[in-house]
Design a protein around this motif. Structure first.
Motif, PDB file in Angstrom:
ATOM      1  N   ASP A 101       0.770  -1.296   0.081  1.00 46.47           N
ATOM      2  CA  ASP A 101      -0.026  -0.024   0.083  1.00 46.47           C
ATOM      3  C   ASP A 101       0.918   1.337   0.125  1.00 46.47           C
ATOM      4  O   ASP A 101       0.299   2.386   0.017  1.00 46.47           O
ATOM      5  CB  ASP A 101      -0.968  -0.033   1.018  1.00 46.47           C
ATOM      6  CG  ASP A 101      -0.089   0.100   2.468  1.00 46.47           C
ATOM      7  OD1 ASP A 101       1.177  -0.487   2.459  1.00 46.47           O
ATOM      8  OD2 ASP A 101      -0.845   0.057   3.656  1.00 46.47           O
ATOM      9  N   LYS A 102       2.182   1.176   0.291  1.00 43.66           N
ATOM     10  CA  LYS A 102       3.075   2.331   0.256  1.00 43.66           C
ATOM     11  C   LYS A 102       3.119   2.878  -1.093  1.00 43.66           C
ATOM     12  O   LYS A 102       3.658   3.910  -1.488  1.00 43.66           O
ATOM     13  CB  LYS A 102       4.507   1.946   0.794  1.00 43.66           C
ATOM     14  CG  LYS A 102       4.163   1.344   2.423  1.00 43.66           C
ATOM     15  CD  LYS A 102       4.217   2.465   3.245  1.00 43.66           C
ATOM     16  CE  LYS A 102       4.266   1.539   4.368  1.00 43.66           C
ATOM     17  NZ  LYS A 102       4.315   2.509   5.776  1.00 43.66           N
ATOM     18  N   PHE A 103       2.964   2.081  -2.295  1.00 43.25           N
ATOM     19  CA  PHE A 103       3.263   2.266  -3.727  1.00 43.25           C
ATOM     20  C   PHE A 103       1.775   2.342  -4.490  1.00 43.25           C
ATOM     21  O   PHE A 103       0.954   1.643  -4.212  1.00 43.25           O
ATOM     22  CB  PHE A 103       4.177   1.375  -4.433  1.00 43.25           C
ATOM     23  CG  PHE A 103       5.372   1.305  -3.576  1.00 43.25           C
ATOM     24  CD1 PHE A 103       6.334   2.106  -4.065  1.00 43.25           C
ATOM     25  CD2 PHE A 103       5.810   0.241  -2.790  1.00 43.25           C
ATOM     26  CE1 PHE A 103       7.757   2.176  -3.180  1.00 43.25           C
ATOM     27  CE2 PHE A 103       6.938   0.159  -2.162  1.00 43.25           C
ATOM     28  CZ  PHE A 103       7.918   0.996  -2.343  1.00 43.25           C
ATOM     29  N   GLU A 104       1.644   2.964  -5.614  1.00 42.71           N
ATOM     30  CA  GLU A 104       0.648   3.170  -6.138  1.00 42.71           C
ATOM     31  C   GLU A 104       0.703   2.421  -7.582  1.00 42.71           C
ATOM     32  O   GLU A 104      -0.112   1.808  -8.048  1.00 42.71           O
ATOM     33  CB  GLU A 104       0.366   4.740  -6.768  1.00 42.71           C
ATOM     34  CG  GLU A 104      -0.102   5.581  -5.462  1.00 42.71           C
ATOM     35  CD  GLU A 104      -0.218   6.857  -5.925  1.00 42.71           C
ATOM     36  OE1 GLU A 104      -0.489   7.396  -7.107  1.00 42.71           O
ATOM     37  OE2 GLU A 104      -0.550   7.814  -4.793  1.00 42.71           O
ATOM     38  N   THR A 105       1.803   2.385  -8.051  1.00 40.03           N
ATOM     39  CA  THR A 105       2.187   1.539  -9.363  1.00 40.03           C
ATOM     40  C   THR A 105       3.431   0.755  -9.190  1.00 40.03           C
ATOM     41  O   THR A 105       4.408   1.136  -8.234  1.00 40.03           O
ATOM     42  CB  THR A 105       2.290   2.640 -10.630  1.00 40.03           C
ATOM     43  OG1 THR A 105       3.421   3.384 -10.398  1.00 40.03           O
ATOM     44  CG2 THR A 105       1.048   3.477 -10.755  1.00 40.03           C
ATOM     45  N   LEU A 106       3.410  -0.079 -10.039  1.00 37.22           N
ATOM     46  CA  LEU A 106       4.730  -0.748 -10.235  1.00 37.22           C
ATOM     47  C   LEU A 106       5.955   0.041 -10.499  1.00 37.22           C
ATOM     48  O   LEU A 106       7.080  -0.356 -10.300  1.00 37.22           O
ATOM     49  CB  LEU A 106       4.907  -1.976 -11.262  1.00 37.22           C
ATOM     50  CG  LEU A 106       5.515  -3.312 -10.859  1.00 37.22           C
ATOM     51  CD1 LEU A 106       5.441  -3.700  -9.527  1.00 37.22           C
ATOM     52  CD2 LEU A 106       5.032  -4.312 -11.919  1.00 37.22           C
TER      53      LEU A 106
ATOM     54  N   ASN B  63      14.554   4.416  -4.577  1.00 40.08           N
ATOM     55  CA  ASN B  63      15.862   3.901  -4.281  1.00 40.08           C
ATOM     56  C   ASN B  63      15.854   3.647  -2.636  1.00 40.08           C
ATOM     57  O   ASN B  63      14.576   3.637  -2.145  1.00 40.08           O
ATOM     58  CB  ASN B  63      17.110   5.152  -4.505  1.00 40.08           C
ATOM     59  CG  ASN B  63      16.862   6.425  -3.894  1.00 40.08           C
ATOM     60  OD1 ASN B  63      15.870   6.299  -3.105  1.00 40.08           O
ATOM     61  ND2 ASN B  63      17.447   7.325  -4.499  1.00 40.08           N
ATOM     62  N   ARG B  64      16.934   3.210  -2.146  1.00 42.57           N
ATOM     63  CA  ARG B  64      16.898   3.211  -0.751  1.00 42.57           C
ATOM     64  C   ARG B  64      16.461   3.990   0.076  1.00 42.57           C
ATOM     65  O   ARG B  64      15.972   3.701   1.356  1.00 42.57           O
ATOM     66  CB  ARG B  64      18.466   2.321  -0.121  1.00 42.57           C
ATOM     67  CG  ARG B  64      19.418   3.348  -0.285  1.00 42.57           C
ATOM     68  CD  ARG B  64      20.663   2.967   0.153  1.00 42.57           C
ATOM     69  NE  ARG B  64      21.821   3.780  -0.005  1.00 42.57           N
ATOM     70  CZ  ARG B  64      21.999   4.523   0.948  1.00 42.57           C
ATOM     71  NH1 ARG B  64      21.534   4.575   2.122  1.00 42.57           N
ATOM     72  NH2 ARG B  64      23.254   5.631   0.964  1.00 42.57           N
ATOM     73  N   ILE B  65      16.776   5.370   0.037  1.00 46.44           N
ATOM     74  CA  ILE B  65      16.592   6.497   0.674  1.00 46.44           C
ATOM     75  C   ILE B  65      14.808   6.813   0.700  1.00 46.44           C
ATOM     76  O   ILE B  65      14.242   6.974   1.876  1.00 46.44           O
ATOM     77  CB  ILE B  65      17.170   7.632   0.461  1.00 46.44           C
ATOM     78  CG1 ILE B  65      18.654   7.406   0.727  1.00 46.44           C
ATOM     79  CG2 ILE B  65      16.890   8.873   1.255  1.00 46.44           C
ATOM     80  CD1 ILE B  65      19.593   8.542  -0.019  1.00 46.44           C
ATOM     81  N   GLN B  66      14.403   6.595  -0.562  1.00 43.39           N
ATOM     82  CA  GLN B  66      13.039   6.876  -0.610  1.00 43.39           C
ATOM     83  C   GLN B  66      11.954   5.599  -0.076  1.00 43.39           C
ATOM     84  O   GLN B  66      11.020   5.957   0.552  1.00 43.39           O
ATOM     85  CB  GLN B  66      12.537   6.861  -2.126  1.00 43.39           C
ATOM     86  CG  GLN B  66      13.137   7.971  -2.814  1.00 43.39           C
ATOM     87  CD  GLN B  66      13.004   8.085  -4.443  1.00 43.39           C
ATOM     88  OE1 GLN B  66      12.911   6.986  -4.855  1.00 43.39           O
ATOM     89  NE2 GLN B  66      13.192   9.273  -4.903  1.00 43.39           N
ATOM     90  N   LEU B  67      12.717   4.554   0.034  1.00 42.83           N
ATOM     91  CA  LEU B  67      12.159   3.545   0.900  1.00 42.83           C
ATOM     92  C   LEU B  67      12.098   3.585   2.012  1.00 42.83           C
ATOM     93  O   LEU B  67      11.051   3.284   2.633  1.00 42.83           O
ATOM     94  CB  LEU B  67      12.774   1.955   0.322  1.00 42.83           C
ATOM     95  CG  LEU B  67      12.624   1.551  -1.137  1.00 42.83           C
ATOM     96  CD1 LEU B  67      13.399   0.415  -1.391  1.00 42.83           C
ATOM     97  CD2 LEU B  67      11.275   1.411  -1.439  1.00 42.83           C
TER      98      LEU B  67
END
Length: 129
Positions: free
Chosen positions: A63-68, A75-79
């Protein structure tokens, strides 16, 4: 001598968690040549289907993402900013890199059937109160 070495060890304690979804076991994957690299063609899957297919508890964070596309561009910082734990971040980044190198394919992910069995088992268990 080897027996003595194996018996003299310092115990280490790790935080353990129970993972319901299995990790990928790449037994029957034929690598793609040449590898797709950054020109990876993403299928028209919803994010929750992709996260369920890669396993290892990643479906909890779908649910943290809208599209694939957002999953593959992060990247790791955005995750980390999205609140995904470190072990899931490392696993997700390694799966993305394996897909780019051609070691792992979307066809293989589509063939995985063990995940439906796991989700059916989880639904079949009654909740104890």
């Amino acid at each position: 001598m080897n027996i003595l070495r194996s018996l003299t060890f310092r115990p280490q304690f790790f935080k353990t968690t129970i993972v319901e979804q299995p990790k990928l076991k790449r037994r029957s994957i034929t690598p793609i040549y040449p590898p797709p690299g950054l020109n990876l063609q993403l299928p028209e899957w919803p994010v929750d289907k992709f996260m369920l297919r890669i396993g290892n508890g990643c479906s909890e964070y779908a649910d943290k993402f809208e599209t694939l596309q957002q999953v593959f561009e992060a990247n790791r910082i955005q995750l980390k900013e999205k609140g995904i734990p470190a072990c899931i971040r490392r696993y997700l980044l390694s799966i993305k890199e394996q897909l780019r190198r051609g070691v792992l394919t979307f066809e293989y992910l589509d063939r995985r059937t063990c995940l439906e069995l796991e989700s059916n088992k989880a639904k079949a268990k009654p909740n104890k109160k």
